[in-house]
Design a protein around this motif. Sequence first.
Motif, PDB file in Angstrom:
ATOM      1  N   ILE A   1      10.912   7.843  -3.643  1.00 48.22           N
ATOM      2  CA  ILE A   1      10.034   8.833  -2.540  1.00 48.22           C
ATOM      3  C   ILE A   1      10.379  10.041  -1.946  1.00 48.22           C
ATOM      4  O   ILE A   1      11.681   9.868  -1.590  1.00 48.22           O
ATOM      5  N   GLU A   2       9.767  10.905  -2.884  1.00 50.05           N
ATOM      6  CA  GLU A   2      10.602  11.880  -2.266  1.00 50.05           C
ATOM      7  C   GLU A   2       9.015  12.874  -1.528  1.00 50.05           C
ATOM      8  O   GLU A   2       8.970  13.056  -1.635  1.00 50.05           O
ATOM      9  N   ILE A   3       9.977  13.067   0.033  1.00 49.02           N
ATOM     10  CA  ILE A   3       9.316  13.751   1.098  1.00 49.02           C
ATOM     11  C   ILE A   3      10.190  14.984   1.294  1.00 49.02           C
ATOM     12  O   ILE A   3      10.703  15.735   1.236  1.00 49.02           O
TER      13      ILE A   3
ATOM     14  N   GLN B   1      10.482  17.284   7.594  1.00 52.57           N
ATOM     15  CA  GLN B   1      10.313  16.960   9.674  1.00 52.57           C
ATOM     16  C   GLN B   1       9.099  16.619  10.442  1.00 52.57           C
ATOM     17  O   GLN B   1       8.550  17.145  10.767  1.00 52.57           O
ATOM     18  N   ASP B   2       8.403  16.738   9.882  1.00 53.85           N
ATOM     19  CA  ASP B   2       6.469  17.175   8.937  1.00 53.85           C
ATOM     20  C   ASP B   2       6.833  14.905   9.894  1.00 53.85           C
ATOM     21  O   ASP B   2       5.621  14.493  10.683  1.00 53.85           O
ATOM     22  N   VAL B   3       7.485  14.513   9.825  1.00 53.94           N
ATOM     23  CA  VAL B   3       7.036  13.044   9.660  1.00 53.94           C
ATOM     24  C   VAL B   3       8.403  12.548  10.569  1.00 53.94           C
ATOM     25  O   VAL B   3       9.392  11.174  10.595  1.00 53.94           O
TER      26      VAL B   3
ATOM     27  N   GLY C   1       1.115  -1.242  -0.126  1.00 49.92           N
ATOM     28  CA  GLY C   1      -0.250   0.252  -0.093  1.00 49.92           C
ATOM     29  C   GLY C   1       1.409   1.447   0.297  1.00 49.92           C
ATOM     30  O   GLY C   1       1.931   1.127  -0.129  1.00 49.92           O
ATOM     31  N   ARG C   2       0.381   2.392  -0.780  1.00 48.82           N
ATOM     32  CA  ARG C   2       0.844   3.926  -0.369  1.00 48.82           C
ATOM     33  C   ARG C   2      -0.417   4.385   0.637  1.00 48.82           C
ATOM     34  O   ARG C   2       0.255   5.921   0.836  1.00 48.82           O
TER      35      ARG C   2
ATOM     36  N   LYS D   1       0.361   9.536   2.960  1.00 52.05           N
ATOM     37  CA  LYS D   1      -0.299   9.671   1.468  1.00 52.05           C
ATOM     38  C   LYS D   1      -0.677  11.192   2.124  1.00 52.05           C
ATOM     39  O   LYS D   1      -1.444  11.811   2.144  1.00 52.05           O
ATOM     40  N   GLY D   2      -0.147  12.181   0.992  1.00 52.92           N
ATOM     41  CA  GLY D   2      -0.636  13.150   0.785  1.00 52.92           C
ATOM     42  C   GLY D   2       1.124  13.861   1.195  1.00 52.92           C
ATOM     43  O   GLY D   2       0.942  15.438   0.656  1.00 52.92           O
ATOM     44  N   GLY D   3       2.264  13.433   1.719  1.00 46.78           N
ATOM     45  CA  GLY D   3       3.524  13.698   2.542  1.00 46.78           C
ATOM     46  C   GLY D   3       4.615  13.593   1.723  1.00 46.78           C
ATOM     47  O   GLY D   3       5.429  13.385   2.090  1.00 46.78           O
TER      48      GLY D   3
END
Length: 198
Positions: free
Chosen positions: A135-137, A141-143, A84-85, A179-181
């Motif tokens: 995968i680019e975040i 800092q939010d995670v 999953g994503r 998702k969205g991050g």
Amino acid sequence: VDPLGLTCKQNSWNEFQKRTKGHFANSSEAAKSYQMMKKEQATEKGLRKGPSSYLPQSFIDAHMKKFENGASYFAPKWALDEFGRDPVGRVDGQFVMSTDQVNEVLIRTNGDMTLIEKELGIPEGDWQGQEMVVIEIQSPQDVNLRMATGNEEGANDLWLAGGQLPTGHDEAVVDAIPKGGYKEMSISEAIDNAKKKK
């Protein structure tokens, strides 16, 4: 070519001094920290205390600043399809590099998985023949961006204390990314994206 094997390997103490310059009052403090880091690295996985036990906060803060432009990692597409994503990444800590460094690797290797494996210290053949994605975040800092402790499930026998891959690239860990991050890109999309940012 070095047929007699006379080329010196990189000296880890000298490299540590170079990386931590300005973070210690003197070389005695640096030597003590280096010895503590080596001891931590040799400690059994699951019992390691973490970087704040052997590195000064100023170094940790400077290391985290390297991820201000984002964090990224390579993943096999099948894993996302199967697991999953939402979220992506390991719950106990997903290893990441700075997006800037991932972009440099992508441009330098032109997406050749053989070269990427070598540059990141991935065992030869592990990623070849698989469809890989990046995968680019955008806001790591939010995670919970942090330095790895070495207790993470993804930390293998090659893990080095101090925030670097064996090949010299910077690394950190984040929590699983909702998702969205993050942005998922094919290797060719990631190369195009990297070239635009250059």
